[in-house]
Design an enzyme around this catalytic site. Sequence first.
Site, PDB file in Angstrom:
ATOM      1  N   ARG A  88     -20.585 -27.115  19.671  1.00 15.19           N
ATOM      2  CA  ARG A  88     -21.386 -28.259  20.098  1.00 15.19           C
ATOM      3  C   ARG A  88     -20.511 -29.434  20.494  1.00 15.19           C
ATOM      4  O   ARG A  88     -21.031 -30.511  20.787  1.00 15.19           O
ATOM      5  CB  ARG A  88     -22.282 -28.699  18.949  1.00 15.19           C
ATOM      6  CG  ARG A  88     -23.741 -28.224  19.071  1.00 15.19           C
ATOM      7  CD  ARG A  88     -24.367 -28.468  17.728  1.00 15.19           C
ATOM      8  NE  ARG A  88     -25.757 -28.779  17.716  1.00 15.19           N
ATOM      9  CZ  ARG A  88     -26.664 -27.978  17.150  1.00 15.19           C
ATOM     10  NH1 ARG A  88     -26.326 -26.800  16.681  1.00 15.19           N
ATOM     11  NH2 ARG A  88     -27.912 -28.371  17.067  1.00 15.19           N
ATOM     12  N   ARG A 127     -43.725 -28.521  14.785  1.00 15.92           N
ATOM     13  CA  ARG A 127     -43.206 -27.379  14.029  1.00 15.92           C
ATOM     14  C   ARG A 127     -43.350 -27.683  12.528  1.00 15.92           C
ATOM     15  O   ARG A 127     -43.153 -28.810  12.087  1.00 15.92           O
ATOM     16  CB  ARG A 127     -41.721 -27.209  14.389  1.00 15.92           C
ATOM     17  CG  ARG A 127     -41.034 -26.082  13.690  1.00 15.92           C
ATOM     18  CD  ARG A 127     -39.774 -25.660  14.419  1.00 15.92           C
ATOM     19  NE  ARG A 127     -38.647 -26.546  14.185  1.00 15.92           N
ATOM     20  CZ  ARG A 127     -37.402 -26.281  14.575  1.00 15.92           C
ATOM     21  NH1 ARG A 127     -37.145 -25.189  15.265  1.00 15.92           N
ATOM     22  NH2 ARG A 127     -36.418 -27.120  14.336  1.00 15.92           N
ATOM     23  N   ARG A 171     -31.549 -36.627  18.358  1.00 12.35           N
ATOM     24  CA  ARG A 171     -30.821 -35.345  18.486  1.00 12.35           C
ATOM     25  C   ARG A 171     -30.619 -34.976  19.961  1.00 12.35           C
ATOM     26  O   ARG A 171     -29.585 -34.440  20.337  1.00 12.35           O
ATOM     27  CB  ARG A 171     -31.585 -34.207  17.780  1.00 12.35           C
ATOM     28  CG  ARG A 171     -31.478 -34.267  16.263  1.00 12.35           C
ATOM     29  CD  ARG A 171     -32.518 -33.388  15.607  1.00 12.35           C
ATOM     30  NE  ARG A 171     -32.252 -31.964  15.717  1.00 12.35           N
ATOM     31  CZ  ARG A 171     -33.170 -31.028  15.503  1.00 12.35           C
ATOM     32  NH1 ARG A 171     -34.413 -31.357  15.178  1.00 12.35           N
ATOM     33  NH2 ARG A 171     -32.860 -29.759  15.607  1.00 12.35           N
TER      34      ARG A 171
HETATM   35  P1  AMP Z   1     -29.879 -26.714  14.604  1.00 11.83           P
HETATM   36  O1  AMP Z   1     -30.749 -25.960  13.654  1.00 11.83           O
HETATM   37  O2  AMP Z   1     -28.914 -25.838  15.367  1.00 11.83           O
HETATM   38  O3  AMP Z   1     -30.632 -27.656  15.504  1.00 11.83           O
HETATM   39  O4  AMP Z   1     -28.926 -27.634  13.686  1.00 11.83           O
HETATM   40  C1  AMP Z   1     -29.479 -28.571  12.801  1.00 11.83           C
HETATM   41  C2  AMP Z   1     -28.425 -29.624  12.470  1.00 11.83           C
HETATM   42  O5  AMP Z   1     -27.286 -29.011  11.873  1.00 11.83           O
HETATM   43  C3  AMP Z   1     -27.885 -30.383  13.651  1.00 11.83           C
HETATM   44  O6  AMP Z   1     -28.704 -31.480  14.040  1.00 11.83           O
HETATM   45  C4  AMP Z   1     -26.530 -30.858  13.112  1.00 11.83           C
HETATM   46  O7  AMP Z   1     -26.696 -31.936  12.203  1.00 11.83           O
HETATM   47  C5  AMP Z   1     -26.089 -29.656  12.300  1.00 11.83           C
HETATM   48  N1  AMP Z   1     -25.319 -28.705  13.126  1.00 11.83           N
HETATM   49  C6  AMP Z   1     -25.668 -27.427  13.474  1.00 11.83           C
HETATM   50  N2  AMP Z   1     -24.707 -26.857  14.212  1.00 11.83           N
HETATM   51  C7  AMP Z   1     -23.731 -27.792  14.351  1.00 11.83           C
HETATM   52  C8  AMP Z   1     -22.480 -27.817  15.014  1.00 11.83           C
HETATM   53  N3  AMP Z   1     -22.019 -26.767  15.714  1.00 11.83           N
HETATM   54  N4  AMP Z   1     -21.755 -28.967  14.947  1.00 11.83           N
HETATM   55  C9  AMP Z   1     -22.163 -30.024  14.248  1.00 11.83           C
HETATM   56  N5  AMP Z   1     -23.338 -30.080  13.608  1.00 11.83           N
HETATM   57  C10 AMP Z   1     -24.117 -28.970  13.640  1.00 11.83           C
END
Ligand code: AMP
Length: 213
Positions: A88, A127, A171
């Site tokens: 990311r 959701r 986000r």
């Molecule tokens: P997600 O379920 O992929 O939307 O991830 C939820 C949250 O986890 C994100 O908003 C970030 O806070 C953290 N997160 C997930 N993947 C990453 C990543 N590759 N780098 C940094 N934070 C992450």
Amino acid sequence: MRIIMLGPPGSGKGTRAHIISELYGMPIITTGGMLRGAVREKTEYGQKAKSYMDRGDLVPDNIVNGIVKERMSKPDVAKGFILDGYPRSVNQADTLDEILKEKGIKLTHALSVVLSDEVIIERLSKRRGCPVCYEIYHLVSKPPKKEGVCDRCGAKLILREDDKEDVIKYRLQVYKENTHQLLERYERLGLIVESDGEIPLEGLRDHLKEILG
Ligand code: AMP
């Protein structure tokens, strides 16, 4: 196949990752899922990550890179893998390059899911999740049989802290600032395959087979 999933939060990366995993028998490595697990289990990583996640910020690269390096050292990765939600940031993409170089392998696809902000906000703010068995619902497209209660285990459904509307908007902004530049990086490498985020669930299997070849 060695695939990374790109695309804004709520665009359907996880759904696609699951279908691809079933189709081709490869493990899914999901940083969001692993981080949420670490938060639940109150590990050292989890305690550090929680506040970033609750406000919709990216968790620091050193934490996420550490988790991914460890996961990528497991033997099942030899079958191929689907990285969902990683990299990311440019730092994470550089780390992934190092991990792959050490293994002498390369990515085969960067699957980019494309969806408008309006649809994402509608999807994520409606959701609901079960805090006990982790089943996911949507108030309009997949409502529970009894309002606010999990069909599977009867627990009270919750709205994820980071699915509240103001956090979703934040986000999306974080995504645009940090992750968008990755599209250019993987485009230059000829790895980008686009997937329309509005394709209905019933058509996704065929669509994914077609674009992954
Ligand atoms: P997600 O379920 O992929 O939307 O991830 C939820 C949250 O986890 C994100 O908003 C970030 O806070 C953290 N997160 C997930 N993947 C990453 C990543 N590759 N780098 C940094 N934070 C992450």
